[in-house]
Design a protein around this motif. Structure first.
Motif, short mmCIF file in Angstrom:
data_model
loop_
_atom_site.label_atom_id
_atom_site.label_comp_id
_atom_site.label_asym_id
_atom_site.label_seq_id
_atom_site.Cartn_x
_atom_site.Cartn_y
_atom_site.Cartn_z
N LYS A 477 28.44 43.07 16.55
CA LYS A 477 29.48 42.19 17.07
C LYS A 477 29.72 41.03 16.12
CE LYS A 477 30.92 40.05 21.42
NZ LYS A 477 30.54 39.80 22.82
N LEU A 478 30.98 40.82 15.76
CA LEU A 478 31.34 39.76 14.82
C LEU A 478 32.25 38.71 15.44
CD1 LEU A 478 32.00 41.92 11.62
CD2 LEU A 478 29.95 40.62 12.19
N GLU A 479 32.65 38.92 16.71
CA GLU A 479 33.53 37.95 17.36
C GLU A 479 32.98 37.62 18.74
OE1 GLU A 479 37.85 38.27 17.01
OE2 GLU A 479 37.96 38.13 19.20
N PHE A 480 32.95 36.33 19.04
CA PHE A 480 32.42 35.86 20.32
C PHE A 480 33.44 34.92 20.94
CE2 PHE A 480 29.01 36.88 17.48
CZ PHE A 480 28.10 37.57 18.26
N SER A 481 33.70 35.14 22.25
CA SER A 481 34.71 34.36 22.95
C SER A 481 34.10 33.74 24.20
CB SER A 481 35.90 35.24 23.33
OG SER A 481 36.74 34.57 24.24
N SER A 482 34.52 32.52 24.50
CA SER A 482 34.02 31.85 25.70
C SER A 482 34.73 32.32 26.96
CB SER A 482 34.16 30.33 25.55
OG SER A 482 35.54 29.98 25.46
N TYR A 483 35.84 33.08 26.83
CA TYR A 483 36.55 33.54 28.01
C TYR A 483 36.48 35.05 28.19
CZ TYR A 483 40.48 35.27 25.19
OH TYR A 483 41.25 35.95 24.31
N GLU A 512 36.54 31.75 39.59
CA GLU A 512 37.92 31.34 39.34
C GLU A 512 38.62 32.27 38.37
OE1 GLU A 512 35.29 29.49 38.98
OE2 GLU A 512 35.40 28.03 40.63
N ARG A 513 37.89 32.86 37.44
CA ARG A 513 38.55 33.67 36.42
C ARG A 513 38.20 35.14 36.52
NH1 ARG A 513 37.13 32.55 31.32
NH2 ARG A 513 39.07 33.52 30.65
N PHE A 514 37.34 35.52 37.47
CA PHE A 514 36.93 36.91 37.64
C PHE A 514 38.11 37.78 38.09
CE2 PHE A 514 35.51 39.98 40.98
CZ PHE A 514 35.01 40.95 40.12
N VAL A 515 38.22 38.96 37.46
CA VAL A 515 39.21 39.96 37.85
C VAL A 515 38.49 41.28 38.06
CG1 VAL A 515 41.26 41.25 37.18
CG2 VAL A 515 41.06 38.83 36.57
N THR A 624 37.40 39.23 33.12
CA THR A 624 38.00 37.93 33.42
C THR A 624 39.47 37.94 32.99
OG1 THR A 624 37.29 37.09 31.26
CG2 THR A 624 35.85 36.65 33.13
N ARG A 625 40.24 37.13 33.65
CA ARG A 625 41.65 37.00 33.26
C ARG A 625 41.75 36.19 31.98
NH1 ARG A 625 42.90 31.85 33.94
NH2 ARG A 625 41.95 30.62 35.63
N PRO A 626 42.88 36.30 31.26
CA PRO A 626 43.07 35.48 30.06
C PRO A 626 43.14 34.00 30.45
CG PRO A 626 44.64 37.30 30.12
CD PRO A 626 43.98 37.26 31.46
N PRO A 627 42.86 33.11 29.52
CA PRO A 627 42.94 31.68 29.83
C PRO A 627 44.37 31.26 30.15
CG PRO A 627 42.61 32.04 27.48
CD PRO A 627 42.44 33.36 28.12
N GLY A 628 44.49 30.40 31.14
CA GLY A 628 45.81 29.92 31.53
C GLY A 628 46.24 28.73 30.68
N LYS A 629 47.44 28.27 30.95
CA LYS A 629 47.98 27.16 30.20
C LYS A 629 47.11 25.92 30.41
CE LYS A 629 52.24 24.57 29.45
NZ LYS A 629 53.67 24.39 29.85
N GLY A 630 46.74 25.31 29.31
CA GLY A 630 45.93 24.10 29.37
C GLY A 630 44.44 24.36 29.47
#
Length: 659
Positions: A477-483, A512-515, A624-630
Motif C-alpha cells: 500500500k502506497l496511499e493512505f486516506s483519513s476518509y 456519521e460517514r458509514f455507508v 464510508t461516504r466521500p467527504p462532504g463540502k467543508g
C-alpha cells in the motif's frame, strides 16, 4: 526382586563385547589393551569378589545400588561404554566427585530464585555424585545417592559439555548400560568405506522390528508402530527415523522431523520433500541449511527441493497425487478454499483407504500438509484419525470420525480469538451467489485478478491466512486516506446458499460517514451486513445490522452511544430492543444477537478457516461516504525509494513528495 537385581549381566556383556569386536576393521589403529579385548571378545575385567565390593563400600561409606553391585560381580569395570566413555570404574576407581570439575559452581550461577527441584538436582549432583567415568571424551558419568527408587537403585546422570544439553538421567545402572549399548549401535550403524558391515543378532532383531512396525502402521496401529520405530531409531537402524517421522509429522510434530534416509530417495521425494521444505520456510531458516537435510541427494533432487521451497513460499505449491485419492484431493481443495474445512476433511478421509504408497517405506500421504489450502486442515486429532485408518491395500476397521472444527452459526465470533484481540469485525452475506462473484458486488471496477490475484478473472487473491493477507496488503500500500475505508475481506461459503465476505480487522466505526454495502451487494438477491464492536475496550461499543433486497435497503439498525437508530420494518427475532440496552451490559448482547442473525438467515461462518485457514481475499470499495463540502481530510502518498543511488540523491535534492 527388581528387574535390575534379577538381570543376568553376563549374556548381555558378552553380546556387547562380541558386537564391538566384530565391528572393528583389521587395519584400525588400537592400543594393546584394546587388541587384547578384541581377541578375547571381552570388554570387561575379571569379576570383583564380595570382599572387594565390601572394601569399596567401606571406603566410600555407602552400600552400592543393586544393579551396579551385580555388574561388578561379573566385571570389575568396563571398556568402551558407548562411544565416549573409554573406561568405566570398577571397585578401585569409583570415587565421590565432590565437584572436582567445578561444574556445580558453574551451573549454580545460572540458577534463578524460582529454580525448581529438578534444576537444583542437576547442580547438586556434581557435589554428591559417585563418579564412574575414568577415561572419556569429556563425558561425565555420576551415580546419585540421593536419587534412589524403591528398590535401592541410584539414578545415573551423564553429561558432556559438547552436547549443549542438561545432564541426562537414567533410572539405574542397568538402564545406563543399556543406553550405552544403544549408543554404540547408533554410532556403528553406518560403517565408513572399508569398515566391515555391521550385522549381528541385535541389528537383525531391530531390522525385523522396523518391518513389523511398517506393516502395523499401514494397518492403522500407529501407536505400537511408533514404539517399535523409536526403539530401532535409538539403535541407529536405517529407515527407522524416516518411517517414524512420517507418523510424527501427521501428529503435528515438526521439530527434528527430517524423514531421514527417505526424503533423498527419488521414489519418496515427491511426497516427503514438500512437508520438509514447508517447515523450513515456516521456521525462516537460512536456505543453505536445507542442504544439511538433503545429504546424499543428487543435483536434480536438490534443485527439486529448492523449486518446491519457492512454490511453498509464494503459495503456488499444490498437492496432486495420482489415482482416485488424487481426485478426492482436488474435491477437498475446492471445498477448503471456500471455507468448508470439515467437509474437505471428510472428503480426504473417505479416500484414504484408496491411497497408494509410492513404495514400501511410504506410510501415509504427507505432501498435502504443505499445500497452502489443505495444510491448515491438519490437527493432531485429525492426524491420529488418518493414521488409524487402514490404507495402502490393507483392510481393517476404520476409526470413528473426528469431531468437526466449525461449531456452525455465528456465535463463536463473540469469543476472543487465539490472541484475545477480536473486539471488532464485520461481514457481508449475499444469498444465491458464489464467493467468486463477491468482488463484482463489493469492489470497485477492476475484477481481472490483478497482478497478485488468483488470475481467474474474479478479482480474488490466492488463498492466504488473514495475517498473511494483511501483511501483503500493507506492504504494497502506497496511499493512505483519513476518509477512505476499503476493507480487506476473506470470502467463502456461509451455508444455506449464502456466501460471505469477512473482515476481522476493520477500521474504527464512524456512524456519521458509514455507508452499508448491503444495497450495492443485493442486486437480484438479498444481502446482510453485520458490523460488531461490542467489545472494543476503551472505545464506545457499537453494533450495526442492515438487510437489503434487489438493490434497496429493507431494514437496518445501528447501536451507538447507548442508543438504537432504526430504519424499516425489523423482524421481531432481530428487534434490537430484545438485546441492547445500557452500555455497560452491551457485551453480553453480542452472542444472542449473532445467534438471532444466524437463525433468521440460516447462515454460519467457518471458524477454523477464518482463524487458521487460507481463504481468497479481495479489497472492497469504501465503507464510508466521500467527504462532504467543508469536511477536512488527509491523503498520504508514498513513492518507492529508487534502488539507484544517483536517482535517490536527485529525489532527496528535490525533496520528498507528501500530500
Amino acid at each position: 526382586m527388581s528387574e535390575s537385581t534379577a538381570f543376568d549381566w553376563r549374556p548381555f556383556l558378552l553380546k556387547f563385547s562380541g558386537e564391538w569386536a566384530d565391528s572393528l576393521s583389521d587395519d584400525e589403529p588400537r592400543s594393546e589393551d584394546e587388541e587384547t579385548a578384541r581377541q578375547a571378545r571381552w570388554l570387561g575385567f575379571p569379576p570383583a569378589s564380595e570382599e572387594r565390593i565390601a572394601a569399596m563400600e567401606a571406603r566410600l561409606g555407602r552400600r552400592m545400588p543393586p544393579s551396579y553391585r551385580e555388574f561388578l560381580k561379573v566385571s570389575d569395570g568396563w571398556r568402551h561404554a558407548g562411544g565416549f566413555v573409554w573406561l568405566l570404574a570398577g571397585t578401585q576407581d569409583a570415587s565421590w566427585h565432590d565437584d572436582a570439575s567445578g561444574l556445580g559452581d558453574s551451573f549454580e550461577e545460572y540458577l534463578d530464585e524460582d529454580a525448581g527441584p529438578e534444576e537444583r538436582r542437576e547442580v547438586d549432583i556434581w557435589r554428591r555424585g559417585l563418579q564412574l567415568d575414568v577415561e572419556s571424551d569429556a563425558t561425565y558419568v555420576l551415580m546419585d545417592p540421593e536419587d534412589v527408587d524403591g528398590n535401592g537403585e541410584w539414578a545415573v546422570y551423564t553429561w558432556a559439555g559438547w552436547r549443549a544439553a542438561p545432564p541426562e538421567r537414567h533410572a539405574d545402572f542397568l538402564a545406563f548400560m543399556r543406553e550405552m549399548h544403544r549408543e554404540f549401535h547408533s554410532l556403528r550403524a553406518r560403517p565408513d568405506d572399508g569398515e566391515p558391515a555391521f550385522v549381528n543378532d541385535t541389528t537383525r532383531e531391530q531390522d525385523s522390528l522396523v518391518e513389523e512396525a511398517r506393516q502395523e502402521a499401514l494397518l492403522g496401529g500407529w501407536q505400537r508402530a511408533v514404539e517399535m520405530l523409536d526403539e530401532a531409531r535409538e539403535y541407529g537402524r536405517p529407515r527407522a527415523a524416516g518411517l517414524g517421522d512420517q507418523i510424527r509429522r501427521l501428529l503435528g510434530q515438526t521439530s527434528l522431523v527430517y524423514f531421514e534416509d527417505l526424503v533423498t530417495d527419488p521414489l519418496y521425494a515427491p511426497d516427503l520433500l514438500p512437508p520438509l521444505v514447508a517447515e523450513h520456510a515456516h521456521a525462516h531458516h537460512d536456505d543453505s541449511t536445507l542442504k544439511f537435510h538433503l545429504r546424499g541427494a543428487d543435483d536434480h533432487l536438490e534443485s527439486q527441493a529448492y523449486a518446491t521451497l519457492e512454490q511453498v513460499r509464494n503459495g503456488t505449491y499444490g498437492y496432486a497425487p495420482a489415482g482416485p485419492f488424487g481426485e478426492a484431493v482436488e474435491r477437498a481443495r475446492e471445498l477448503a478454499r471456500w471455507g468448508d474445512g470439515d467437509e474437505a476433511w471428510r472428503t480426504l478421509m473417505n479416500a484414504v483407504p484408496l491411497w497408494e504408497p509410492l513404495g514400501p517405506d511410504h506410510l501415509a500421504p504427507l505432501g498435502w500438509v504443505a499445500d497452502p489450502v489443505l495444510g491448515p486442515l491438519l490437527t493432531p486429532e485429525r492426524g491420529r484419525e488418518l493414521l488409524s485408518t487402514p490404507r495402502g491395500g490393507r483392510t481393517g476397521e476404520a476409526p470413528g470420525p473426528t469431531p468437526g472444527l466449525d461449531p456452525g452459526g455465528l456465535a463463536w465470533l463473540a469469543e476472543p480469538d487465539g490472541g484475545g484481540n477480536r473486539g471488532s469485525y464485520r461481514f457481508v452475506l449475499v444469498e444465491g451467489v458464489e464467493p467468486r462473484e463477491l468482488p463484482g458486488r463489493l469492489a470497485d471496477g477492476n475484477t481481472d485478478g490483478g497482478g497478485d490475484g488468483a488470475g481467474d478473472g474474479t478479482g480474488l487473491n490466492e488463498p492466504l491466512t488473514l495475517w498473511e493477507a494483511r501483511g501483503r496488503s500493507r506492504r504494497d500500500k502506497l496511499e493512505f486516506s483519513s476518509y477512505d475505508d476499503r476493507a480487506l475481506m476473506a470470502v467463502g461459503r456461509a451455508g444455506g446458499g449464502w456466501s460471505f465476505a469477512f473482515d476481522g480487522d476493520p477500521a474504527a466505526f464512524g456512524r456519521e460517514r458509514f455507508v452499508s454495502p448491503a444495497a450495492g451487494a443485493s442486486a437480484g438477491t438479498r444481502a446482510v451486513v453485520v458490523w460488531s464492536g461490542l467489545r472494543v475496550g476503551h472505545r464506545e461499543p457499537f453494533f450495526h445490522l442492515s438487510v437489503a433486497r434487489d438493490g434497496a435497503e429493507e431494514y437496518a439498525f445501528t447501536y451507538t452511544d447507548g442508543e438504537v437508530r432504526r430504519g424499516g420494518e425489523i423482524p421481531e427475532a432481530l428487534d434490537p430492543g430484545r438485546f441492547l440496552g445500557a452500555v455497560e451490559d452491551c457485551a453480553e448482547a453480542e452472542r444472542p444477537l449473532l445467534e438471532a442473525v444466524a437463525g433468521e438467515f440460516g447462515v454460519g461462518l467457518p471458524r477454523h478457516a477464518i482463524r487458521r485457514g487460507r481463504l481468497h481475499t479481495f479489497t472492497s470499495r469504501s465503507w464510508t461516504r466521500p467527504p462532504g463540502k467543508g469536511e477536512a481530510y488527509m491523503v498520504i502518498r508514498m513513492e518507492p525509494m529508487p534502488s539507484d543511488p544517483a536517482d535517490r540523491e536527485r529525489r532527496e535534492a528535490d525533496g520528498s513528495r507528501t500530500e
